[in-house]
Design an enzyme around this catalytic site. Sequence first.
Site, mmCIF file in Angstrom:
data_model
loop_
_atom_site.group_PDB
_atom_site.id
_atom_site.type_symbol
_atom_site.label_atom_id
_atom_site.label_comp_id
_atom_site.label_asym_id
_atom_site.label_seq_id
_atom_site.Cartn_x
_atom_site.Cartn_y
_atom_site.Cartn_z
ATOM 1 N N ASP A 254 0.894 -1.130 0.216
ATOM 2 C CA ASP A 254 0.111 -0.155 -0.107
ATOM 3 C C ASP A 254 1.045 1.072 -0.027
ATOM 4 O OD1 ASP A 254 -2.062 1.477 0.103
ATOM 5 O OD2 ASP A 254 -3.215 0.361 1.722
ATOM 6 N N TRP A 255 0.208 2.341 -0.218
ATOM 7 C CA TRP A 255 1.107 3.559 -0.317
ATOM 8 C C TRP A 255 1.933 4.036 0.851
ATOM 9 C CZ3 TRP A 255 -0.633 2.002 -4.529
ATOM 10 C CH2 TRP A 255 -0.498 2.635 -5.604
#
Length: 843
Positions: A254-255
């Site tokens: 994920d970011w």
Amino acid sequence: MTRLSHYTHAIAAIAICIAAPRTCVAQAPVPDSAAIEQKLNEAISKMSLESKIDLLGGSDGFYLLAVPEAGAPRIRMSDGPMGVRGAGPTTAYTNGVALAATWDTDLAEQVGIALGRDARSRGVHILLAPGVNMYRAPMAGRSFEYAGEDPILAGRLAVGYIRGVQSQGVVATIKHFAANNEEYDRHDVDSVVDERTLRELYLPAFEMAVKDGKVGAIMDSYNLLNGEHTTQSRHLNCEIAKHEWGFDGIVMSDWEATYDGVAAAKGCLDVEMPYAKAMTRAVLMPAVKIGTVTLAEIDEKVRRILRLEMRFQFTGRDQTDLSIGSDSVASLAVAQRGALEAPVLLKNEEGALPFGPGVKRIAVIGPNAYPYVTGGGSAMAIPFSAKSLLEGLVARGGNAVEMLYDRGLPEASAVFHETKWTTPEGKTGVTSEAFAELGCKGTLLEKNVIANLDAATAKQTVPRQAKSVCYSAIYTPKASGKYLLLTAALGTDSYRVTVDGHETIATEPREYQAPKDSYVELTASKPASVRVEYTESHIYQMDKGESVGLTATVSVGLAPVESLPSERAKLLAAKADAVVVAVGFDQRTEHEGMDRPFELPFGQAELIRTMAAANPRTVVVLNAGGAADAQPWLNQVRGLIDDFYPGQEGGEALAKLLFGDANFSGRLPFTFERSWEESPVHDSYYADKDKRVVYREGLFNGYRYYTSAGKQPLFPFGFGLSYTAFTFSDLKLSSGNVQSGEPVTAKFRVTNTGTRAGTAIAQVYVEDPSAKVKRPIRELKDFARMVLAPGESRDISVTLNARAMSFYDVAAKAWKIDPGKFVVKVGESSENLPLAATFEVRK
């Protein structure tokens, strides 16, 4: 052609894609081949170690780097799951939990096809959806993105969604792997889950996405799992996903969820997004040199990335398909269908619904009536156009039914602005003091008086050296009674509010936040002392000690609770034939990066009670990603609809349902609790002092807990009312005695006994009363959705395979069946199962 006709034709066209996929999948992924492997080997042999490592990190936020050696273009990603984001307006479909409420795998595939087409029209290669984290508690900020509390329901829907997306030549991404069941402190919280619970409850939807959906990408979650960040978990990514399940796509972070470059590389993470911060040249090249990370491990990551790109033919075509309209009629048709199928009718007494010819005037009241609402964060899609509930009702009512509208409650900003404060010294306003230390301690750097505690109109700069700001004020109530205390700040700002020395609201620095509310009893004309200790998130970012002003953003207001519902709303409700009260959460109050409360936002419970007192024919429409506290008002209203976040077509769809133009068909994909205190995770949802969230309930979450404990929730999993009724009969099993591992087929009949067409959702549960290990009393193992005409019956057949009878044996690291008695139950919710049949499993 009318818009409705457009919808009909568009749905038919998409249905053809599903029934005859060869006509629609010219861009679908191609099978792996020796030619692809040869091309891969040639490309990798030409790449330097530097360029290989560079490929493992994202670029420009939502891209992967081009690989000239392989003829691979720059790869573009987009958020989901409600719509394709990042390229202007888009079609906004029903959110994840609303799609789950349809129990419609066919619709899930159509949504996937529509999203795939939307992505192709914008040149998107990878869609970052769907999400299948299990619903563990209603407050989790991203529950609205996910598919409810049961892995079979979530997995079946995800498989359809993935197949639809990938049939259009777009990679789908299953997320967030794994046990990402709360947003509060999501980067640091450690989900502590025993292996059996993980395997039986939290991983099966991912497993189905990999094995049945052939998903192209997995996104790891932010949280730690059993002491280790998922982006560096060999157990999850290497052992389970890639080795046991045979996952052959890419695992991405994920970011900004990669915390250790070497550990991530060893933990089978293939891509770090949105850019390389941990898996960089500076980190990985020395690791390769000393052998901590092998060149073969780097090459395997590159191979997976390029193989995926070749499999989806990204190397041989322009991903942007200009023949697809970015706001197509086909997409609108799917959005309309999802919005029509998702709403769940939870209560309908004394003929409250549908609205008949006698209803000539409807009061539409509430903050969620207008404008259109949705959940917030990376899943939020901005539509070209959207219909609020008010707009949908106005369009449906036309000249025949008058719609009377009022928001019913003040905006938070109005509460802040209208609160009258005096300083402790008796001046008009609020005393502000900036201190050099946290907690309003240390050197007093600045003291002044500001007009009020409304950040929108009384912005205040504080010295750069300040680490805390304290506000002191006096509020003098005009009347005795219960008062709303409302607070707000921005970003990761934190604050503590006391009233007459008692802490009433306190927050900690986290990613996002919404207004907070509490209630205090005040006495007329008796001054109440209010103190706020505030820390602005950037105060910690000292810059060489320079005195540069920062803006404080805290807001505080007080208002008598009985004054919150507007007088106009009361008058409109009293003169109407029926009242629709639209309440719940929205993109500001249910949002990625934060959890929401179980209670409705400020004033909404009071508004419902007030409207019901003014007009007994009151129907509540709830927007939320999960359950909310309905106990304070449920017995006072005649109708309740859970509308989740239905997407851009929600207003029009719900109007059709309210007037009976269509029938309710949604069923709850989660258990709706009576109270948060009754939830099986109440005592273990929030982290302990070591930031550990121990899943003490184990397998006994949601309906698995309530059915096993013999407790009744407010509304059970799978529940939903209709304007018609159904019966279940004639359950027969293919055998009453089978060898362990052999399947059992269950056949039964469903009949519409009402006077109008409706949708039945037959749910099949299995019980294992003779199990030697502790198991939930029953678990969903299959379901069937069918539309039946009045009086129509349909025979249904489902096959229960060995997995439907199994539990995960941790010691053996395998699925196991305990020989003995099994019970098959069939009905329309986890609590209403009129059919039962038994069979024996022998060794």
